[in-house]
Scaffold this motif. Structure first.
Motif, mmCIF file in Angstrom:
data_model
loop_
_atom_site.group_PDB
_atom_site.id
_atom_site.type_symbol
_atom_site.label_atom_id
_atom_site.label_comp_id
_atom_site.label_asym_id
_atom_site.label_seq_id
_atom_site.Cartn_x
_atom_site.Cartn_y
_atom_site.Cartn_z
ATOM 1 N N MET A 352 39.115 155.716 -64.852
ATOM 2 C CA MET A 352 39.893 156.692 -64.087
ATOM 3 C C MET A 352 39.204 157.095 -62.782
ATOM 4 S SD MET A 352 41.205 158.578 -67.494
ATOM 5 C CE MET A 352 42.095 159.975 -66.871
ATOM 6 N N GLU A 353 37.864 157.140 -62.797
ATOM 7 C CA GLU A 353 37.189 157.429 -61.531
ATOM 8 C C GLU A 353 37.271 156.198 -60.616
ATOM 9 O OE1 GLU A 353 32.816 158.477 -61.200
ATOM 10 O OE2 GLU A 353 33.676 160.446 -60.843
ATOM 11 N N SER A 354 37.348 155.029 -61.229
ATOM 12 C CA SER A 354 37.433 153.809 -60.414
ATOM 13 C C SER A 354 38.830 153.617 -59.823
ATOM 14 C CB SER A 354 37.070 152.585 -61.263
ATOM 15 O OG SER A 354 35.722 152.648 -61.672
ATOM 16 N N ASN A 355 39.839 153.775 -60.653
ATOM 17 C CA ASN A 355 41.169 153.349 -60.220
ATOM 18 C C ASN A 355 42.178 154.489 -60.031
ATOM 19 O OD1 ASN A 355 40.399 150.715 -59.996
ATOM 20 N ND2 ASN A 355 41.135 150.106 -62.018
ATOM 21 N N GLY A 356 41.693 155.724 -60.091
ATOM 22 C CA GLY A 356 42.586 156.857 -59.827
ATOM 23 C C GLY A 356 42.707 157.079 -58.329
ATOM 24 N N LYS A 357 43.364 156.180 -57.646
ATOM 25 C CA LYS A 357 43.445 156.216 -56.177
ATOM 26 C C LYS A 357 44.903 156.071 -55.756
ATOM 27 C CE LYS A 357 38.966 155.999 -56.422
ATOM 28 N NZ LYS A 357 38.083 154.843 -56.400
ATOM 29 N N SER A 358 45.250 156.696 -54.651
ATOM 30 C CA SER A 358 46.635 156.548 -54.191
ATOM 31 C C SER A 358 46.744 155.954 -52.789
ATOM 32 C CB SER A 358 47.387 157.878 -54.280
ATOM 33 O OG SER A 358 46.643 158.890 -53.676
ATOM 34 N N VAL A 359 45.610 155.534 -52.242
ATOM 35 C CA VAL A 359 45.700 154.696 -51.033
ATOM 36 C C VAL A 359 44.989 153.375 -51.307
ATOM 37 C CG1 VAL A 359 45.859 156.596 -49.392
ATOM 38 C CG2 VAL A 359 43.611 155.639 -49.925
ATOM 39 N N ARG A 360 45.438 152.348 -50.608
ATOM 40 C CA ARG A 360 44.803 151.046 -50.747
ATOM 41 C C ARG A 360 43.474 151.028 -49.993
ATOM 42 N NH1 ARG A 360 49.969 147.758 -48.736
ATOM 43 N NH2 ARG A 360 48.628 147.833 -46.903
ATOM 44 N N ALA A 361 42.741 149.949 -50.164
ATOM 45 C CA ALA A 361 41.443 149.836 -49.484
ATOM 46 C C ALA A 361 41.594 149.963 -47.971
ATOM 47 C CB ALA A 361 40.790 148.504 -49.843
ATOM 48 N N ASP A 362 42.767 149.600 -47.432
ATOM 49 C CA ASP A 362 42.965 149.713 -45.980
ATOM 50 C C ASP A 362 43.548 151.073 -45.579
ATOM 51 O OD1 ASP A 362 45.526 149.457 -46.942
ATOM 52 O OD2 ASP A 362 46.053 147.684 -45.757
ATOM 53 N N GLY A 363 43.598 152.014 -46.519
ATOM 54 C CA GLY A 363 44.011 153.375 -46.182
ATOM 55 C C GLY A 363 45.508 153.629 -46.265
#
Ligand code: G6P
Length: 548
Positions: A352-363
């Motif tokens: 969850m700390e790794s993949n709890g993201k809502s933007v891609r690597a390019d922002g």
């Protein structure tokens, strides 16, 4: 960067989902006698049966094609060779290097990574041996009996989980305790129970700037000095694990007693390096190295196996299948081993700390749902608590069942012969019931009153993975952890996110520091960030008998 949802492979899966999601596992098994023989994979000592998933051979083909379209093969290579795939922090991601064998070669950004890793492992081993043999004593000359790891997040969950998993291998009469929370209840409970003369504190913090850890370490230091009556005692009772030598020295720990690592090891990926020192002291360097060999075996499988036979890739893509196409909200992890009681909590940080993201690597904002929510408890405890919802609730909860053929020790001598087989029978019964259920006709045929029949219907069609391993050895633990690390990585690649930063945890830390004076100052202060928080500050102050 093309969003994964805009690829032909994604559209093909969406179409395919419409066909497969209406099928029942009963039908899928009935129409394909080869299913079980085909839908399994072995990696090192782990055997995965994924036949009880809501997939056909075509689903697997499409899911692995999606992984290919996301560039997984190239991303694996990029990670393993030290490219700066953690873009927001401009860092390499090399936890796999922590378990490379001594004769491997990897130079990244001018650093001979393998040499450095083994130098630290050798220092850890030498230190562990001294503590284990009693050559390293406490200030008053007594041997160490307890190591207390003070750390939080990745500097706690990994070693704490692994200690619990492998504590049967403790062979030097040393036990470990773990303190993480800033709640004074945590450190005081441990200090109440350990002997200052025979306790070694390992202060574990990648940054050595974490409030909880530094606060707990200060408390432990003061407690120790008071009990032993000498400042010099600190040198024999405190060691540090960190990437930041300067701060370790500032804290008052001799950097000779510091074990280092590097910014290319994320906290949640770090217990197979120096952060695992508490585990190594307890089980010994040999067992620790067996664990590293297990990690490495899974790394090699991940690197080399074709996607359709690649355990981490298959499990990752099944997670994507349920998260993004079925709309599953959570994912249960159910180890049939009391020794893995902390495994779900450990996985929560990892995934969850790794993949709890809502933007891609390019922002750019993501379109797909990201970040599986992991939760779980050891079987059979969970069966008597929340499995009701898994069997008959309205939500789809894909689950991983993890079992072992052999226990570390059985309880035959205590009259508990057969307990382990009973444990395994429960695991198998659950996955079968979840997949195939029980129909209204079957229930009615047992003479159940008509009004009760609907309540007893077991819908089935609830997907599970079964992982079976010979025994929870150090190597198998390494394999299991590496499996989930690579699942996490694969999903991050598919979603196009940076799985290796964690900016979302920062704001709360800053605000807690700002709020502390509002709670503690003699006079009430302005400056609460919002009206709700201001009211809660007033109430807290009043309850604490402070001026409002
Ligand atoms: O090891 P430390 O630097 O003390 O960090 C401990 C933990 O705190 C941070 O807030 C991060 O969210 C975690 O990823 C990290 O593991």
């Amino acid at each position: 960067m093309t969003d994964i949802t805009e690829t032909a492979e994604w559209s093909a899966l969406a179409e395919h989902h419409a066909e497969v999601s209406v099928r029942h596992l009963r039908e899928l098994f009935a129409e394909d006698p080869e299913r079980v023989g085909r839908m399994n994979v072995t990696a090192a000592d782990l055997y995965l049966d994924y036949s009880k998933h809501r997939v056909t051979a075509e689903t697997v083909r499409l899911l692995t094609a999606l992984a290919g379209a996301a560039g997984l093969r190239e991303r694996i290579e990029a990670m393993l060779t030290g490219e700066h795939i953690n873009v927001s922090e401009d860092r390499a991601v090399l936890h796999t290097a922590l378990r490379l064998p001594r004769d491997a070669r990897l130079v990244v950004d001018g650093q001979d990574v393998v040499r450095d890793v083994h130098e630290v492992l050798d220092r850890m081993a030498a230190f562990s041996d001294r503590v284990r043999s009693g050559e390293w004593t406490g200030h008053t000359g007594k041997p160490i009996r307890t190591v207390v790891n003070i750390g939080i997040g990745g500097s706690d969950l990994g070693p704490a989980m692994a200690y619990e998993a492998l504590r049967d291998y403790a062979d030097a009469g040393i036990t470990a305790r773990f303190v993480s929370n800033i709640d004074p209840a945590d450190i005081t409970r441990v200090l109440d129970e350990v002997d200052p003369e025979q306790t070694l504190f390992i202060v574990a913090s990648k940054t050595f700037g974490t409030l909880e850890t530094l606060t707990n370490a200060k408390v432990a230091r003061q407690w120790l000095v008071e009990r032993l009556g000498d400042d010099k005692a600190v040198a024999r009772h405190f060691v540090a694990v960190s990437t930041n030598a300067e701060r370790v020295a500032e804290f008052g720990i001799d950097t000779d007693n510091m074990f280092g690592f590097w910014d290319w090891v994320g906290g949640r990926y770090s217990f197979d390096g120096a952060i695992g020192l508490s585990l190594m002291v307890v089980v010994g360097p040999e067992r620790f190295r067996e664990m590293l060999a297990g990690f490495h075996a899974m790394d090699e499988h991940f690197r080399t196996a074709p996607f359709e036979e690649n355990m981490p890739v298959l499990m990752a893509m099944l997670g994507v299948w349920y998260t993004d196409f079925f709309g599953a909200q959570t994912h249960a992890v159910l180890p049939y081993s009391q020794r893995l009681a902390r495994f779900p909590a450990y996985l929560q940080q990892l995934t969850m700390e790794s993949n709890g993201k809502s933007v891609r690597a390019d922002g750019v904002p993501v379109i797909a749902q990201t970040g599986e929510i992991f939760w779980g408890e050891p079987g059979t405890n969970g069966q008597h608590a929340f499995y009701q919802l898994l069997h008959q609730g309205t939500r789809l909860v894909p689950a991983d069942f993890i079992g072992f053929a052999e226990p570390f020790r059985d309880a035959a001598a205590e009259g508990g012969e057969g307990m382990h087989d009973l444990l395994t029978a429960n695991l198998l019964a659950q996955t079968s019931a979840l997949a195939f259920g029980k129909t209204a006709d079957e229930i009615a045929a047992e003479g159940t009153p008509a009004a009760v029949v609907p309540h007893k219907v077991m819908p089935g069609n609830r997907p599970t993975s079964t992982i079976l391993a010979p025994k929870l050895t150090p190597s198998v633990l390494g394999q299991l952890v590496a499996l989930y690390e690579h699942i996490t990585f694969t999903q991050g690649v598919v979603w196009g996110i940076d799985s290796f930063d964690q900016w979302g945890v920062e704001l709360g830390k800053v605000m807690a520091n700002q709020l502390t004076p509002a709670l503690t100052a003699q006079e009430p202060q302005d400056g609460a960030p919002d009206p709700s928080t201001a009211a809660l500050v007033r109430r807290y102050r009043a309850l604490r008998g402070r001026r409002v």
